[in-house]
Design a protein around this motif. Structure first.
Motif, PDB file in Angstrom:
ATOM      1  N   LEU A  97      51.325  45.584  42.936  1.00 38.05           N
ATOM      2  CA  LEU A  97      50.411  44.713  41.933  1.00 38.05           C
ATOM      3  C   LEU A  97      50.676  43.251  42.335  1.00 38.05           C
ATOM      4  N   LYS A  98      52.053  43.021  42.422  1.00 40.99           N
ATOM      5  CA  LYS A  98      52.410  41.437  42.570  1.00 40.99           C
ATOM      6  C   LYS A  98      51.925  41.152  43.736  1.00 40.99           C
ATOM      7  N   THR A  99      52.163  41.673  44.726  1.00 39.92           N
ATOM      8  CA  THR A  99      51.382  41.217  46.173  1.00 39.92           C
ATOM      9  C   THR A  99      49.946  41.074  46.109  1.00 39.92           C
ATOM     10  N   LEU A 100      49.096  41.852  45.403  1.00 43.58           N
ATOM     11  CA  LEU A 100      47.618  41.682  45.192  1.00 43.58           C
ATOM     12  C   LEU A 100      47.479  40.584  44.258  1.00 43.58           C
ATOM     13  N   LYS A 110      41.349  29.065  42.763  1.00 40.19           N
ATOM     14  CA  LYS A 110      40.716  28.738  41.516  1.00 40.19           C
ATOM     15  C   LYS A 110      40.300  30.067  40.737  1.00 40.19           C
ATOM     16  N   ALA A 111      40.643  31.365  41.206  1.00 37.77           N
ATOM     17  CA  ALA A 111      40.330  32.364  40.420  1.00 37.77           C
ATOM     18  C   ALA A 111      41.068  32.685  39.286  1.00 37.77           C
ATOM     19  N   LYS A 112      40.287  33.186  38.113  1.00 38.28           N
ATOM     20  CA  LYS A 112      40.969  33.626  37.193  1.00 38.28           C
ATOM     21  C   LYS A 112      41.373  35.228  37.444  1.00 38.28           C
ATOM     22  N   ILE A 113      42.572  35.410  36.849  1.00 38.61           N
ATOM     23  CA  ILE A 113      42.887  36.925  37.436  1.00 38.61           C
ATOM     24  C   ILE A 113      43.071  37.987  36.265  1.00 38.61           C
ATOM     25  N   LEU A 114      42.507  38.979  36.128  1.00 37.97           N
ATOM     26  CA  LEU A 114      42.557  39.843  34.954  1.00 37.97           C
ATOM     27  C   LEU A 114      43.278  41.301  35.560  1.00 37.97           C
ATOM     28  N   LEU A 115      44.370  41.584  35.290  1.00 39.81           N
ATOM     29  CA  LEU A 115      45.134  42.827  35.183  1.00 39.81           C
ATOM     30  C   LEU A 115      44.241  43.949  34.476  1.00 39.81           C
ATOM     31  N   LYS A 154      52.183  51.013  31.373  1.00 38.95           N
ATOM     32  CA  LYS A 154      53.427  49.972  30.754  1.00 38.95           C
ATOM     33  C   LYS A 154      53.799  49.078  32.036  1.00 38.95           C
ATOM     34  N   ALA A 155      53.766  49.513  33.112  1.00 33.90           N
ATOM     35  CA  ALA A 155      54.280  48.590  34.099  1.00 33.90           C
ATOM     36  C   ALA A 155      53.327  47.518  34.575  1.00 33.90           C
ATOM     37  N   CYS A 156      52.158  48.018  34.541  1.00 37.98           N
ATOM     38  CA  CYS A 156      51.145  47.174  34.623  1.00 37.98           C
ATOM     39  C   CYS A 156      51.104  45.853  33.881  1.00 37.98           C
ATOM     40  N   VAL A 157      51.340  46.208  32.224  1.00 36.37           N
ATOM     41  CA  VAL A 157      51.382  45.379  31.309  1.00 36.37           C
ATOM     42  C   VAL A 157      52.464  44.293  31.532  1.00 36.37           C
ATOM     43  N   GLU A 158      53.806  44.840  31.799  1.00 35.69           N
ATOM     44  CA  GLU A 158      54.800  44.115  32.324  1.00 35.69           C
ATOM     45  C   GLU A 158      54.677  43.250  33.428  1.00 35.69           C
ATOM     46  N   VAL A 159      54.163  43.765  34.604  1.00 37.98           N
ATOM     47  CA  VAL A 159      53.858  42.903  35.537  1.00 37.98           C
ATOM     48  C   VAL A 159      53.039  41.498  35.213  1.00 37.98           C
ATOM     49  N   ALA A 160      52.264  41.928  34.461  1.00 34.80           N
ATOM     50  CA  ALA A 160      51.261  40.849  33.912  1.00 34.80           C
ATOM     51  C   ALA A 160      51.763  39.817  33.006  1.00 34.80           C
ATOM     52  N   GLN A 161      52.599  40.468  32.026  1.00 29.56           N
ATOM     53  CA  GLN A 161      53.540  39.707  31.320  1.00 29.56           C
ATOM     54  C   GLN A 161      54.629  38.655  32.322  1.00 29.56           C
ATOM     55  N   GLN A 162      55.253  39.277  33.245  1.00 29.70           N
ATOM     56  CA  GLN A 162      55.943  38.524  34.273  1.00 29.70           C
ATOM     57  C   GLN A 162      55.357  37.427  35.140  1.00 29.70           C
ATOM     58  N   LEU A 163      54.097  37.805  35.465  1.00 31.71           N
ATOM     59  CA  LEU A 163      53.526  36.951  36.192  1.00 31.71           C
ATOM     60  C   LEU A 163      52.448  35.821  35.114  1.00 31.71           C
ATOM     61  N   ASN A 164      52.384  36.052  33.891  1.00 29.52           N
ATOM     62  CA  ASN A 164      52.022  35.251  32.872  1.00 29.52           C
ATOM     63  C   ASN A 164      50.342  35.399  33.095  1.00 29.52           C
TER      64      ASN A 164
END
Lengths: 259, 259
Positions: A97-100, A110-115, A154-164
């Motif tokens: 996910l982080k790589t993507l 310029k893209a907004k990103i939504l996980l 949960k991991a996806c939510v956490e990755v999002a939090q880590q990457l803000n």
């Protein structure tokens, strides 16, 4: 001039999104953005990274034309290790996910990103589906469980939090919004019409909340997402509205808009 | 590599197509083509030609990437001369359609072109809509009539014949398929859900009939338009199907597909 693009990266829950939530998005952004669906059924993040590279997903558009990217994986990564070759270990899923995200940022700065975190899995529906598809060869053991998928959500939510980055957590959303989350699913994994409507509304809400410059305010009288009564700060409508065109001197409206 | 594109040119009946028929098309062509909706509500062919030129509609994609173009006008051209500034005389409508076809062929020489003739107008629904929208200021006289729109629909069919192009005649199609064509419309002019389903099916049928190389044969077992059981001669699916990926040597499938 080309319209800005939204890029939907994911698995079957994205590939089939024009049955519902992708169409909702395309309809909301009519004349403001194109929706490019790049979902691939059955893919996990490992395979998708190879697909993205080999098929130029991060090179297909000019760098400034992608406005929003949704990254929606986990349904296949969370398949059980010994039962389904789609399985990807949790740590690799997080890293993928982080790589993507990194590749998205690099290609489309310029893209907004939504996980988007995967929805729950409905055991009974899944077993019925197995029986329908495989008959007597059905194992009777589900290849995915809601408990295991929840770890990935949960991991996806956490990755999002880590990457803000914002995350639309469909797992929690579906479990919390109904006494029977199976009512959102057709075969225990994919969305039925009610599920598509739920996801469509949640995706629009997430955009409105996290990326207010991309929020469309539909016409308050007609509810239409793109007419002269609608607004969207960051995404102008393409072409003048018909009410702005004077039939006696119609060229003027187009000369003004020429960009 | 980018996916081939379908380009939808038209008025509100195209702009709002992701409510229904455009989404049907996008869903059918998942992983095979992107649908670029370029409909503009309230536009007649005269205004659309200016829009197309000023907004680069015929320049936005590389010449070989547009596979199908739908040209769907007439609903506004056929507004009555003395009642609505959207009116365009019949002969000009015909010439404008021919110009749109010529510009399409010139810009996108590989594109298949499908003309779509406007649907009928329902007088009583239109008057109810007028009253709802304008209250006491409603004129009580419909600004469009089915008889007048029928002239434009026939003209569209004739233009297609002259240019040796297929035409989906929604006017005849809706009138002939139901004792009450109003059942397809929400306000006497625009499609309701049933109308969108009708148009979606007819558009897919027209593609299958006139452009068999673009016809998608969904998986006979699941009905899915894009899985390993589906086929489309002219539009390959993007990326290997998940069944073609060996989890133990997954790179191979992507190396093969790298194009």
């Amino acid at each position: 001039m080309t319209l800005p693009k939204f890029l939907l990266l994911g698995d079957s829950l994205t590939q089939t999104s024009f049955e519902g939530w992708g169409a909702t998005l395309a309809n909301r952004y009519q004349r403001r953005a194109d929706i490019l669906n790049r979902g691939c059924s059955g893919y996990n993040t490992r395979w998708y990274l190879l697909y993205a590279d080999s098929h130029g997903i991060f090179e297909e558009q000019p760098a400034d034309r992608i406005t929003l990217v949704t990254i929606f994986f986990g349904a296949n990564d969370a398949a059980l290790k010994d039962l389904d070759g789609k399985h990807v270990p949790l740590t690799e899923y997080e890293n993928n996910l982080k790589t993507l995200v990194q590749k998205t940022k690099s290609a489309y700065p310029k893209a907004k990103i939504l996980l988007i975190a995967p929805p729950p899995v409905h055991r009974e529906q899944r077993l019925i589906f197995q029986k329908q598809r495989y008959g007597d060869k059905a194992t009777g053991i589900p290849e995915r469980t809601s408990e295991h998928t929840q770890l990935y959500a949960k991991a996806c939510v956490e990755v999002a939090q880590q990457l803000n980055l914002p995350c639309l957590d469909l797992f929690s959303g579906m479990v919390e919004s109904s006494t029977d989350f199976g009512s959102y699913l057709s075969d225990g994994l994919h969305f039925n019409q009610k599920g598509h409507e739920f996801v469509g509304q949640r995706v629009l809400q997430a955009i409105d909340q996290h990326f207010p410059e991309l929020a469309v305010q539909p016409d308050p009288i007609t509810g239409q997402p793109n007419n002269s009564g609608s607004t969207c700060k960051g995404l102008p409508s393409s072409g003048p509205y018909h009410e702005e065109i004077n039939p006696e001197g119609y060229e003027e409206a187009f000369e003004k808009q020429n960009c």
